[in-house]
Design a protein around this motif. Structure first.
Motif, mmCIF file in Angstrom:
data_model
loop_
_atom_site.group_PDB
_atom_site.id
_atom_site.type_symbol
_atom_site.label_atom_id
_atom_site.label_comp_id
_atom_site.label_asym_id
_atom_site.label_seq_id
_atom_site.Cartn_x
_atom_site.Cartn_y
_atom_site.Cartn_z
ATOM 1 N N SER A 60 -13.979 16.161 -11.255
ATOM 2 C CA SER A 60 -13.440 16.197 -9.825
ATOM 3 C C SER A 60 -13.283 15.005 -9.122
ATOM 4 O O SER A 60 -12.517 14.650 -8.405
ATOM 5 N N GLU A 61 -14.553 15.245 -8.635
ATOM 6 C CA GLU A 61 -15.116 13.986 -7.511
ATOM 7 C C GLU A 61 -14.661 12.849 -7.705
ATOM 8 O O GLU A 61 -13.688 11.896 -7.004
ATOM 9 N N PHE A 62 -15.674 12.310 -8.773
ATOM 10 C CA PHE A 62 -15.123 10.784 -9.621
ATOM 11 C C PHE A 62 -14.000 10.653 -9.522
ATOM 12 O O PHE A 62 -13.576 9.775 -9.530
ATOM 13 N N LYS A 63 -12.728 11.161 -10.057
ATOM 14 C CA LYS A 63 -11.776 11.109 -10.354
ATOM 15 C C LYS A 63 -10.531 10.948 -9.206
ATOM 16 O O LYS A 63 -10.869 9.601 -8.288
ATOM 17 N N VAL A 64 -11.385 11.485 -8.013
ATOM 18 C CA VAL A 64 -10.622 10.436 -6.389
ATOM 19 C C VAL A 64 -11.560 10.035 -6.095
ATOM 20 O O VAL A 64 -11.018 8.447 -5.617
ATOM 21 N N ARG A 65 -12.481 9.621 -6.072
ATOM 22 C CA ARG A 65 -13.245 8.105 -6.002
ATOM 23 C C ARG A 65 -12.899 6.939 -6.722
ATOM 24 O O ARG A 65 -12.579 6.122 -5.914
ATOM 25 N N LEU A 66 -12.456 6.876 -7.392
ATOM 26 C CA LEU A 66 -12.011 6.371 -8.874
ATOM 27 C C LEU A 66 -10.252 5.667 -8.061
ATOM 28 O O LEU A 66 -9.892 4.737 -8.340
ATOM 29 N N LYS A 67 -9.507 7.019 -8.250
ATOM 30 C CA LYS A 67 -8.488 6.573 -7.560
ATOM 31 C C LYS A 67 -8.267 6.248 -5.793
ATOM 32 O O LYS A 67 -7.256 4.825 -5.799
ATOM 33 N N LEU A 68 -9.318 6.096 -5.100
ATOM 34 C CA LEU A 68 -9.814 5.854 -3.387
ATOM 35 C C LEU A 68 -9.937 4.524 -3.819
ATOM 36 O O LEU A 68 -9.884 2.930 -3.283
ATOM 37 N N PHE A 69 -10.696 4.017 -4.724
ATOM 38 C CA PHE A 69 -11.406 2.672 -4.724
ATOM 39 C C PHE A 69 -9.997 1.291 -6.066
ATOM 40 O O PHE A 69 -9.750 0.653 -5.583
ATOM 41 N N LEU A 70 -9.177 2.177 -6.751
ATOM 42 C CA LEU A 70 -8.163 1.361 -7.162
ATOM 43 C C LEU A 70 -7.218 1.505 -5.936
ATOM 44 O O LEU A 70 -6.228 0.083 -6.175
ATOM 45 N N ASP A 71 -6.921 1.964 -4.868
ATOM 46 C CA ASP A 71 -5.574 1.943 -4.033
ATOM 47 C C ASP A 71 -6.595 0.759 -2.912
ATOM 48 O O ASP A 71 -5.468 0.144 -2.357
ATOM 49 N N ASN A 72 -7.453 0.464 -2.862
ATOM 50 C CA ASN A 72 -8.110 -0.405 -1.833
ATOM 51 C C ASN A 72 -7.944 -1.659 -2.463
ATOM 52 O O ASN A 72 -8.203 -2.653 -1.954
ATOM 53 N N ASN A 73 -7.631 -1.604 -4.329
ATOM 54 C CA ASN A 73 -8.013 -2.735 -4.578
ATOM 55 C C ASN A 73 -6.784 -3.244 -5.226
ATOM 56 O O ASN A 73 -6.066 -3.917 -6.194
ATOM 57 N N GLU A 74 -4.730 -2.768 -5.021
ATOM 58 C CA GLU A 74 -4.450 -3.255 -5.418
ATOM 59 C C GLU A 74 -3.938 -4.544 -4.567
ATOM 60 O O GLU A 74 -4.178 -5.278 -3.785
ATOM 61 N N GLU A 75 -3.315 -5.488 -5.682
ATOM 62 C CA GLU A 75 -2.954 -6.171 -5.244
ATOM 63 C C GLU A 75 -2.103 -6.696 -3.793
ATOM 64 O O GLU A 75 -1.065 -6.071 -3.441
ATOM 65 N N THR A 76 -2.487 -7.874 -3.514
ATOM 66 C CA THR A 76 -1.976 -8.137 -2.119
ATOM 67 C C THR A 76 -1.217 -9.786 -2.193
ATOM 68 O O THR A 76 -1.635 -10.252 -3.350
ATOM 69 N N THR A 77 -0.112 -9.881 -1.004
ATOM 70 C CA THR A 77 0.834 -10.385 -1.455
ATOM 71 C C THR A 77 -0.005 -11.724 -0.797
ATOM 72 O O THR A 77 -0.616 -11.460 0.739
ATOM 73 N N ILE A 78 -0.123 -13.651 -1.041
ATOM 74 C CA ILE A 78 -0.741 -13.892 -0.549
ATOM 75 C C ILE A 78 0.147 -15.283 0.149
ATOM 76 O O ILE A 78 1.113 -15.472 -0.810
ATOM 77 N N LYS A 79 0.681 -15.225 0.739
ATOM 78 C CA LYS A 79 1.582 -16.038 2.052
ATOM 79 C C LYS A 79 0.978 -17.575 1.176
ATOM 80 O O LYS A 79 -0.050 -18.288 0.976
ATOM 81 N N SER A 80 2.222 -18.580 2.063
ATOM 82 C CA SER A 80 1.676 -19.698 0.875
ATOM 83 C C SER A 80 1.082 -20.874 2.379
ATOM 84 O O SER A 80 1.342 -20.001 3.480
ATOM 85 N N SER A 81 -0.210 -21.440 1.812
ATOM 86 C CA SER A 81 -0.454 -22.132 2.645
ATOM 87 C C SER A 81 0.171 -23.120 3.686
ATOM 88 O O SER A 81 -0.409 -23.246 4.550
ATOM 89 N N GLN A 82 1.094 -23.230 3.320
ATOM 90 C CA GLN A 82 2.642 -23.965 4.405
ATOM 91 C C GLN A 82 2.384 -23.276 6.140
ATOM 92 O O GLN A 82 2.386 -24.149 6.873
ATOM 93 N N TYR A 83 2.325 -21.778 5.607
ATOM 94 C CA TYR A 83 2.145 -21.297 6.813
ATOM 95 C C TYR A 83 1.026 -21.635 8.108
ATOM 96 O O TYR A 83 1.145 -21.790 8.902
ATOM 97 N N ALA A 84 0.090 -21.640 7.553
ATOM 98 C CA ALA A 84 -1.584 -21.692 8.478
ATOM 99 C C ALA A 84 -1.801 -23.448 8.602
ATOM 100 O O ALA A 84 -2.434 -23.234 9.568
#
Length: 248
Positions: A60-84
């Protein structure tokens, strides 16, 4: 979630279990221990032993930690470098980047040797910088191996250009310390002037763009660095052409 040291302790059954979890993580977090045992053809005791090896008291603890790990590694939106890039260009027009580049070029043109240093993406740009300067008549070399020893005696009238986004890379700092002690002038190109490498430098050129990370990789745009390298090299070439006349 799985460190290399822990993975090295897995036996064959545990390695098969690890492989299944890596390929089916989204599914495993909703499974019962018996379901996982059936899917991987191992016993529940093997699964519990596996969980204890990664410091989980049970499945049970393993599944909780695995879910937290997956949540922290969700795909992030990459902005275009034109803004920078647009932010950088706006600050360039308003700031004193041009005068700082000219100051750096004046120092470089008086030096007998030019060395670029950096690691990671900055190491790749160090190689590019050395080639670009050499193409414009100022022979340069680059160091991107963090373990290369520095024992040369030709560094007294040299200039080192250090590239680093964070300005806190320990290998670059160590190299700069050695080069500085051997008499090399230091120019740093960093994302901000309030970092260790900038403070070690005789001249710092900062570009101030928002740092971006994708998972654990720093993906901050390097377009400003290329611009600074090329503008400085062109200014050095221009000063080199003027030098004979200024000596008359």
């Amino acid at each position: 979630m799985f460190s290399g040291d822990v993975i090295a302790t897995f036996n064959e059954l545990e390695t098969n279990l690890y492989d299944y979890i890596c390929k089916n993580s989204e599914k495993v977090i909703y499974m019962r221990i018996r379901d996982l045992a059936d899917e991987t053809h191992v016993s529940t005791s093997t699964i519990l032993r596996f969980c204890r090896k990664i410091n989980c008291e049970g499945f049970s603890e393993f599944k909780v930690r695995l879910k937290l790990f997956l949540d922290n590694n969700e795909e992030t939106t990459i902005k275009s470098s034109q803004y920078a890039l647009s932010d950088f260009m706006e600050r360039t027009l308003k700031g004193n980047l041009d005068s700082t580049i000219k100051e750096a070029a004046s120092l470089i043109v008086k030096s007998d040797n030019l060395i670029f240093i950096g690691t990671g993406s900055s190491g790749i740009l160090a190689e590019y910088g050395a080639r670009y300067f050499s193409s414009l008549g100022k022979f340069s070399m680059y160091v991107k191996d963090p373990y290369i020893p520095i024992h040369a005696n030709y560094l007294h009238n040299s200039t080192t250009i250090a590239l680093s986004v964070s300005g806190e890379n320990s290998f670059t700092i160590s190299h700069l310390n050695q080069l500085k002690q051997k008499g090399s002038n230091i120019i740093s190109i960093t994302n901000n002037k309030h970092c260790t490498i900038a403070r070690m430098a005789d001249i710092n050129i900062s570009y101030y763009v928002t740092e971006e990370w994708y998972k654990k990789s720093n993906i901050t745009t390097q377009i400003p660095v290329v611009f600074i390298i090329e503008e400085t090299a062109r200014e050095v070439q221009k000063l080199s052409q003027q030098k004979p006349y200024s000596d008359l």
